[in-house]
Each structure stands twice: as structure tokens, then as C-alpha cells.
Design a protein around this motif. Structure first.
Motif, short mmCIF file in Angstrom:
data_model
loop_
_atom_site.label_atom_id
_atom_site.label_comp_id
_atom_site.label_asym_id
_atom_site.label_seq_id
_atom_site.Cartn_x
_atom_site.Cartn_y
_atom_site.Cartn_z
N THR A 45 2.25 7.55 -4.34
CA THR A 45 1.81 8.10 -5.63
C THR A 45 0.60 9.01 -5.46
O THR A 45 0.56 10.12 -6.01
N ASP A 46 -0.38 8.57 -4.65
CA ASP A 46 -1.63 9.32 -4.51
C ASP A 46 -1.44 10.61 -3.73
O ASP A 46 -1.96 11.67 -4.12
N LEU A 47 -0.69 10.55 -2.63
CA LEU A 47 -0.52 11.73 -1.78
C LEU A 47 0.77 12.49 -2.08
O LEU A 47 1.06 13.48 -1.41
N LYS A 48 1.55 11.99 -3.07
CA LYS A 48 2.79 12.65 -3.51
C LYS A 48 3.75 12.87 -2.33
O LYS A 48 4.16 13.98 -2.00
N LEU A 49 4.12 11.75 -1.69
CA LEU A 49 4.98 11.78 -0.52
C LEU A 49 6.44 11.59 -0.89
O LEU A 49 6.77 10.95 -1.89
N SER A 50 7.34 12.12 -0.06
CA SER A 50 8.77 11.89 -0.22
C SER A 50 9.15 10.55 0.40
O SER A 50 8.36 9.95 1.14
N SER B 227 -8.89 8.12 5.62
CA SER B 227 -7.92 9.22 5.65
C SER B 227 -7.99 10.05 4.37
O SER B 227 -8.05 9.50 3.26
N THR B 228 -7.95 11.38 4.54
CA THR B 228 -8.03 12.29 3.38
C THR B 228 -6.69 12.91 3.03
O THR B 228 -6.51 13.42 1.92
N ASN B 229 -5.74 12.89 3.97
CA ASN B 229 -4.42 13.47 3.70
C ASN B 229 -3.38 12.81 4.60
O ASN B 229 -3.71 11.95 5.43
N TYR B 230 -2.14 13.22 4.45
CA TYR B 230 -1.03 12.59 5.16
C TYR B 230 -1.16 12.77 6.67
O TYR B 230 -0.94 11.83 7.45
N ALA B 231 -1.54 13.97 7.14
CA ALA B 231 -1.66 14.23 8.58
C ALA B 231 -2.74 13.35 9.20
O ALA B 231 -2.55 12.76 10.28
N GLY C 105 -7.91 2.15 -3.91
CA GLY C 105 -7.30 0.86 -3.60
C GLY C 105 -6.61 0.82 -2.26
O GLY C 105 -6.86 -0.08 -1.43
N TRP C 106 -5.71 1.78 -1.99
CA TRP C 106 -4.95 1.73 -0.73
C TRP C 106 -5.84 1.95 0.49
O TRP C 106 -5.57 1.43 1.57
N ALA D 71 0.82 -1.22 0.00
CA ALA D 71 0.00 0.00 0.00
C ALA D 71 0.85 1.26 0.00
O ALA D 71 0.43 2.30 -0.54
N LYS D 72 2.05 1.21 0.60
CA LYS D 72 2.88 2.40 0.70
C LYS D 72 3.22 2.98 -0.68
O LYS D 72 3.32 4.21 -0.84
#
Length: 531
Positions: A67-72, A124-128, A194-195, A61-62
Motif C-alpha cells: 500500500t505504501d510503496l504502491k507495489l504490484s 528503507s526509503t523505496n523499493y530498491a 508501521g511496516w 508487513a507485506k
């Protein structure tokens, strides 16, 4: 045979004429598996699926979350690894809670908290928001990790304690496999959906866990600590191999709890202490030599279980397979399913070997195989990293060594860390001592899983596994020097094995000689005499 016996009695008329039958010469039969204890261990160990599912599902899932949340890469590492840090809160609280409300209802708390966390992750809607949900789920995981092995250990008869206490690790592996399968099953959905389904589905085992707990008895050791001897006697009668063993276990628990042996009322008054009073002092400030040795072993085995790199392999298996030359997302997810399947199969094998071979030989063999497979994996990945063309043999070698590593880990180090640490602590220190082992396990896992991407970018992917091989080598030496065999010992008889650190063998020989001098072992099961 009968004639031979008669003639022998004729030659020795002074001896008593005891009639013997062929059955007297048969080997002693091992007791059958206690089905009630077996069922209790299975139900309690369902709690461990919570951690396993999270590990397995985050492995795949990571990538979709990134990809979806555009994380580093740093954010991904924190997302994956911080659940282990959060679980410290749960494992610390579980030590107090399990002494306060009992082992059984602490399992309910674990399921309820993880259920909430899984639902929050799914929405969850965002990273936080996702990190807050991971915090809640982590607390539930901490509760489950601490309480499942403690409960299973306390209801298990000595003859099958290793078999039954390895169940939490079995269910962790089953959860990992389910997580991998979930990744593959939902990978075809739109990325943003999906995730979320992958993570949200983790709430289902929590519901099942909360329901089955009500069919389980409370731990007999906790019941005795509350003065409920009548209830404890009933549970021991169902979970022991014989009436004699049930009585012996009750006697030993009463002694450990400070209850006089001639006190046989159903309910007795036990001197109440504030929960955990004096335990931390006895563990860390004024420990006796046996407690110091037990603490070293209990914490050490959990540290090395994670420091040898198992979570790096399981959580980042898609990254490792990509470095090995597998580029298709579908193929990488299928390869992770193979990892989960291998882990599950070999942990099932281990459950049948723990009480037959013993903890120590299985642990040393397991870690030896881990060292070899980690070093060979490091070699294969280094060759691939420095080659300008695809080398099929190196790719095949790397994949084979990943599978070999998880197999060797699962057949020894994986289950034995939980079995050994939950059985060696004395009753008065068991909840907090096991909680400390879980805390070290989760801290080490958190460090490895959070920093692995940065580690392999700094010293190369092959170098990372050479490092893990070196740590596993130190672990093998530590286990060989300091770990006595515990197979067949009753829980209340463990302390006599500890206190001499690397000289435990000579102390054990002295104890055995003393037992022989007094005409036997006074009913205690000595090491190696009973599986």
C-alpha cells in the motif's frame, strides 16, 4: 526375594555366589538431561529466531508495504521470496567459515550481518533500497540456518540429540510468532511508519545473539579437527552424560579426524587441508554408496519440507484467510497469531517425542496428517470459491485445516528435517553437506514464496493446496522407502545405516546378526535400544 535367591544358589553350587540386591533387578535408569548441553543448544538456537521473525513479520508487513510503496503482486512476491535466494550466499559461506574460524564465531557473523540488514530494512526509503536490505538480511539468515543445527548436533550427547537438535526449529517458530505479534502490535501506526518498525525491530535478537555466544564453548568436533584435544576433552566432559560416554565420543571423533587413538596430548599436529578440499568431490563427483544415500536423504528431506507448502501458508496466511471469508484486517492479523501460536505449541511437543518415539515414526505420521489437512483445505477453499454466498461451515473448515496443517508440520516434518540432515553426514562432510541441505531448503522456499500468488491465480487457491497435498504424498513414499531410523546412534556410527537405499532394512538386520555373532554390539548404541 532374598530367600528365593539363596535357595537358587543352593541348587546350583557350581555357579559363582555373587551377592545381589533388589537394586540389581531395577530397570536401567535413563540419564538425566545434561543441563550444560541443554544451555548450549538453547543459546545456539537463538540464531534461528532471525529467520522465523522475518517470515512472520513479512506475512503482515507485506500488505502495508504494498500500500505504501504502491507495489504490484509480482514485486511483493519478489520482496517476500528473494530473501530465501539471498540466504544461499550465507549458507554457502557458512560451510567454509565454520571450518575456518569455528562454529561459535560463525554464529557471531550471522547475528552481525542480520543486524545490519534489519536496520537497513527499517530505514528503507523505496523499493530498491528495501531489496538491497533484504539481500543483506538474507545472508545473515543463511549463516544462521546452516550453523545452528550443526553446532547443536555436535555438542549434544546421543541420548538427547533429537531433543536438543530440534531447538533451531523451535526458535524459528518462536520467531514466527514474534513476527505475527509485531504485526498486530504496530498495525495501528501510520502505514509508512508501521511496516518500517515491524522490520527494524528484528535487529534486537541479533544483538542478544552476538552477546550470548561468548558464553558458549566451541564445538568439540571442530576442536579435534584443529588438533586441540585438551579443549575438546573439557567440552565433552561437560556435554556428555557420563565420563565413559565422553571418552567414547572423543575416541570416535579422533578416528573420524584421522588422529591415532594413542595420541593423547592436549595439542597435536593435524594434517592441514585447505578448507573444503576434496569435500565437494566426495559429495558429488566420487561419492561412495553410503555418501550418495546420505546426500539423497539430506537434500530430499529439505526439498519436501518446503515443497509441501509450509511457507505459502505462513507467509500468505492473510491472503488465505481473506479467500476463506475473513475481510477485517484486524481479524486476519489475529488469525495469523493463532497460526504462530499453534506452530510453537506443537514444535514444543515434538521436542519431547523425537528421542522417545524416534525420527521415522514421527516423520511418517506428521506427513500423513499434512496430506489429509492439505487436501481438506483445498476442498474447503474450492467450495468457498465456487459459492455465491458465505458458507460458515466451509470458512470454519478452512481455518481449522490451516491450523491442523501447521500443527502436523511442526510435530514432525519441521524439526526432523533439521535434526536428521545435521546428524547423518560424516564429520568430514558435515559442514558442507548440511550447507547443501540448507541451500536446497532455501531455493525451494524461494520458489514457493515468490510464485504462490501467481500459482493460486492460475489454478485457484484450492487447486494450489491440492497440488501441495500431492507433493506431500510423494514425500511420504520417499521417506518410507529410503529413511532409516537414527535415534540413539552416535554421530560417528551413522554411515553403517546408509548405502543400501530402499534395502536399508535388510542391511540393518545383517549388521545386528553380525553383532550378535560377535557377542554384542561392541559398545555401539543400536537402533531402538536407547531413546
Amino acid at each position: 526375594m532374598s530367600a528365593g535367591l539363596n535357595s537358587e544358589r543352593d541348587v546350583n553350587p557350581s555357579q559363582p555366589t555373587t551377592e545381589k540386591t533388589l537394586a540389581d533387578f531395577d530397570p536401567v535408569k535413563k540419564p538425566k538431561r545434561n543441563k550444560y548441553a541443554f544451555a548450549c543448544a538453547i543459546l545456539a538456537s537463538v540464531a534461528s529466531i532471525l529467520l522465523g521473525y522475518d517470515i512472520g513479520v513479512m506475512s503482515g508487513a507485506k500488505d502495508y508495504i504494498q500500500t505504501d510503496l504502491k507495489l504490484s503482486d509480482v514485486q511483493v512476491g519478489l520482496l517476500v521470496g528473494t530473501l530465501n535466494w539471498y540466504s544461499l550466499v550465507g549458507s554457502a559461506a557458512a560451510g567454509v567459515t565454520s571450518d575456518w574460524i569455528g562454529r561459535r564465531y560463525t554464529i557471531v557473523v550471522a547475528g552481525a550481518v542480520f543486524f545490519t540488514g534489519a536496520l537497513l530494512m527499517g530505514f528503507s526509503t523505496n523499493y530498491a533500497f528495501l531489496m538491497v536490505a533484504r539481500f543483506v538480511a538474507g545472508i545473515g539468515v543463511g549463516f544462521a540456518l546452516m550453523i545452528a543445527p550443526v553446532y547443536t548436533t555436535e555438542v549434544s550427547p546421543a541420548s538427547s540429540r533429537g531433543f536438543l537438535t530440534s531447538f533451531p526449529e523451535v526458535f524459528i517458530n518462536a520467531g514466527i510468532l514474534l513476527g505475527y505479534v509485531s504485526n498486530y502490535a504496530f498495525s495501528k501506526l501510520p502505514t509508512n511508519l508501521g511496516w518500517r518498525i515491524m522490520l527494524g525491530v528484528g535487529a534486537i535478537p541479533s544483538v542478544f545473539l552476538a552477546l550470548v555466544v561468548f558464553g558458549m564453548p566451541e564445538s568439540p568436533r571442530w576442536l579435534v579437527m584443529q588438533g586441540r584435544l585438551g579443549d575438546a576433552r573439557k567440552v565433552l566432559g561437560k556435554t556428555s552424560d557420563s565420563k565413559e560416554e565422553s571418552q567414547q565420543r572423543l575416541s570416535e571423533i579422533k578416528e573420524a579426524a584421522g588422529i591415532p587413538q594413542d595420541c593423547n596430548d592436549d595439542v597435536v599436529r593435524v594434517q592441514k587441508k585447505s578448507h573444503g578440499e576434496g569435500v565437494w568431490k566426495e559429495l558429488f563427483i566420487y561419492p561412495t554408496r553410503p555418501v550418495r544415500h546420505i546426500l539423497l536423504c539430506g537434500i530430499g528431506i529439505h526439498f519436501f519440507q518446503q515443497a509441501s507448502g509450509i511457507d505459502a501458508v505462513v507467509l500468505y496466511s492473510t491472503n488465505i484467510f481473506e479467500k476463506a471469508g475473513i475481510t477485517s484486517s484486524n481479524d486476519k492479523l489475529l488469525a495469523t497469531v493463532a497460526v504462530g501460536f499453534t506452530k510453537t505449541v506443537f514444535i514444543l511437543v515434538a521436542t519431547f517425542l523425537l528421542d522417545r518415539i524416534g525420527r521415522r515414526p514421527l516423520l511418517l505420521s506428521s506427513v500423513g496428517g499434512m496430506i489429509l489437512s492439505l487436501a481438506t483445505l483445498g476442498f474447503g477453499l474450492t467450495i468457498i470459491d465456487h459459492s455465491h454466498e458465505k458458507l460458515p461451515w466451509a470458512v470454519a473448515l478452512s481455518i481449522a485445516m490451516v491450523l491442523a496443517f501447521v500443527a502436523f508440520f511442526s510435530i514432525g516434518m519441521g524439526p526432523i528435517a533439521w535434526v536428521y540432515s545435521s546428524e547423518i553426514f560424516p564429520l568430514r562432510l558435515r559442514a558442507q553437506g548440511t550447507g547443501m541441505g540448507v541451500a536446497v531448503n532455501r531455493v525451494t522456499s524461494g520458489v514457493i514464496s515468490t510464485t504462490f500468488i501467481m500459482l493460486y491465480k492460475a489454478i485457484s487457491i484450492g487447486g494450489s493446496f491440492f497440488l501441495f497435498a500431492g507433493i506431500a504424498t510423494v514425500a511420504w513414499v520417499f521417506f518410507f522407502a529410503c529413511f532409516p531410523e537414527t535415534r540413539g546412534r552416535t554421530l560417528e556410527d551413522m554411515e553403517v545405516l546408509f548405502g543400501n537405499f530402499i534395502s536399508w532394512r535388510s542391511a540393518l538386520k545383517d549388521e545386528q546378526k553380525e553383532g550378535e555373532a560377535h557377542g554384542g554390539n561392541d559398545g555401539q548404541i543400536q537402533m531402538g535400544t536407547k531413546a
